[in-house]
Design a protein around this motif. Structure first.
Motif, PDB file in Angstrom:
ATOM      1  N   TYR A 211      36.831  38.868  29.431  1.00  0.00           N
ATOM      2  CA  TYR A 211      35.783  39.085  28.433  1.00  0.00           C
ATOM      3  C   TYR A 211      36.395  39.198  27.043  1.00  0.00           C
ATOM      4  N   GLU A 213      36.768  40.416  23.325  1.00  0.00           N
ATOM      5  CA  GLU A 213      36.427  41.709  22.711  1.00  0.00           C
ATOM      6  C   GLU A 213      35.261  41.614  21.742  1.00  0.00           C
ATOM      7  N   LEU A 276      36.427  42.354  35.779  1.00  0.00           N
ATOM      8  CA  LEU A 276      36.946  42.127  34.433  1.00  0.00           C
ATOM      9  C   LEU A 276      38.467  42.134  34.458  1.00  0.00           C
ATOM     10  N   ALA A 279      41.507  43.804  31.285  1.00  0.00           N
ATOM     11  CA  ALA A 279      40.584  44.820  30.764  1.00  0.00           C
ATOM     12  C   ALA A 279      40.776  46.122  31.514  1.00  0.00           C
ATOM     13  N   ASP A 280      40.509  47.221  30.814  1.00  0.00           N
ATOM     14  CA  ASP A 280      40.496  48.529  31.461  1.00  0.00           C
ATOM     15  C   ASP A 280      39.074  49.072  31.456  1.00  0.00           C
ATOM     16  N   GLU A 281      38.918  50.336  31.833  1.00  0.00           N
ATOM     17  CA  GLU A 281      37.585  50.906  31.992  1.00  0.00           C
ATOM     18  C   GLU A 281      36.779  50.915  30.695  1.00  0.00           C
ATOM     19  N   THR A 283      36.295  48.561  28.729  1.00  0.00           N
ATOM     20  CA  THR A 283      35.587  47.289  28.540  1.00  0.00           C
ATOM     21  C   THR A 283      34.274  47.244  29.307  1.00  0.00           C
ATOM     22  N   VAL A 284      34.151  48.024  30.371  1.00  0.00           N
ATOM     23  CA  VAL A 284      32.958  47.982  31.222  1.00  0.00           C
ATOM     24  C   VAL A 284      31.679  48.243  30.423  1.00  0.00           C
ATOM     25  N   ALA A 306      36.725  46.961  36.240  1.00  0.00           N
ATOM     26  CA  ALA A 306      37.907  46.507  35.499  1.00  0.00           C
ATOM     27  C   ALA A 306      39.106  46.413  36.433  1.00  0.00           C
ATOM     28  N   ASN A 309      44.636  45.924  32.442  1.00  0.00           N
ATOM     29  CA  ASN A 309      45.071  45.139  31.285  1.00  0.00           C
ATOM     30  C   ASN A 309      46.124  44.089  31.616  1.00  0.00           C
ATOM     31  N   SER A 325      44.329  48.589  42.051  1.00  0.00           N
ATOM     32  CA  SER A 325      43.039  48.774  41.404  1.00  0.00           C
ATOM     33  C   SER A 325      41.897  48.497  42.371  1.00  0.00           C
TER      34      SER A 325
END
Length: 332
Positions: A211, A213, A276, A279-281, A283-284, A306, A309, A325
């Protein structure tokens, strides 16, 4: 997807247990690798630049691709220097190496040679006997190919059309570290096999995305991507955009990513779950608030997850983190 397989064959392979896939993939490489043992030299490998041959095992490898460096480290190849990316970012450490293998590189005294822009003088100063460059992607130094081949043999590797396991086998073969390559893959595939039986899949099919930014676009991982292959091995079903939207690729001649912009996102994201990547949390909620995506079932039912990264480019280290993850989020 491995270049020597067509899509139908790969689909058949993905129905097999993961360890069986490994055996099939390994056997498919035997003709190109001439069934050599660890003491057999010279070695030959087909590349985008034609047949590449090394007369003897390399002792001083320089990688111009920060993506390929992780795989070389995973098989314990003699990597002495590597190109780097921007320092201290969400994916890199103070040396500009990827966080998933930065500590390994530091322990092995791998030298960061330059940041982002390839530097032939810095490479030559390390007196390498093998230079590894990527055929595509943001870390490709292909434009310096003619200059670099006056320094040392130059191996051009396309990491965009194969899984990291297939890449590991290739690099293991040409460097004489095939035993380490097979061990790394076997260890990983055993973990995949174990995890597949433990997790409860979210609603299928799944759209695996990167995604942007700014919220104006995204990339969709295809079944040919390393991310897509790993998801399929875990039992996920990949959702693809309609055929009319599948002609847009990004970052050179790659078949692992389809690019969507704001106007095509609404029609291009067809999965009931969104994973995603890169991305980390944080971005959700950004994805959940995107007006182009608000109508999607995955958004309305909060099936957005996510992957971390470090999952834009997979090697043994980042793929292992991706498994962690998935285990954390889908083990019930």
């Amino acid at each position: 997807m491995i270049s020597i397989l067509n899509y139908q064959v790969m689909d058949n392979l993905m129905r097999l247990p993961v360890l069986a896939i490994l055996l099939c993939v390994t056997s498919l490489f035997k003709p190109a690798f001439a069934a050599e043992d660890s003491a057999s030299w010279p070695r030959t490998l087909p590349t985008p630049q034609g047949q590449f041959t090394l007369a003897q095992p390399p002792q001083r490898i320089v990688s111009t691709s920060v993506t390929l460096s992780g795989t070389l480290l995973a098989i314990n190849a003699p990597l002495i220097g590597s190109g780097a990316t921007s320092r201290n970012s969400s994916v890199s450490d103070a040396q500009g190496f990827f966080t998933q293998w930065g500590e390994v590189a530091k322990a092995r005294h791998v030298k960061p040679l330059y940041v982002s822009q390839p530097n032939a003088e810095a490479i030559a100063a390390e007196a390498p006997d093998l230079i590894v460059i990527a055929a595509t992607g943001g870390d490709s130094a292909l434009k310096l190919y003619d200059q670099l081949k006056t320094i040392a043999p130059v191996l051009v590797v396309d990491y965009g059309d194969k899984s990291w396991q297939a890449l590991t086998l290739q690099l293991g073969h040409i460097t004489g570290h095939e035993a380490e390559a097979k061990q790394v893959i076997a260890k990983f595939d055993q973990r995949v096999e174990s995890l597949r039986s433990k997790i409860t899949l979210p609603p299928q099919p799944t759209s695996a995305i990167v995604y942007y930014e700014d919220g104006r676009g995204m990339n969709i991982w295809t079944p040919a991507s390393a991310q897509g292959e790993l998801l399929k091995a875990l039992g996920f079903t990949l959702a693809m955009p309609p055929a009319s939207l599948q002609g847009s690729t990004s970052m050179g001649k790659r078949n692992d990513i389809i690019q969507l912009n704001g106007e095509t996102m609404a029609d291009g994201v067809t999965g009931n779950t969104l994973l995603l990547f890169a991305a980390d949390e944080k971005t959700v909620p950004q994805v959940a608030k995107n007006p182009f995506l608000a109508h999607l079932s995955a958004v309305q039912h909060h099936d957005i997850f996510a992957m971390g990264n470090d999952t834009f480019r997979l090697d043994y280290y980042s793929a292992s983190n991706m498994l962690s993850s998935i285990e954390r989020q889908f083990t019930r």
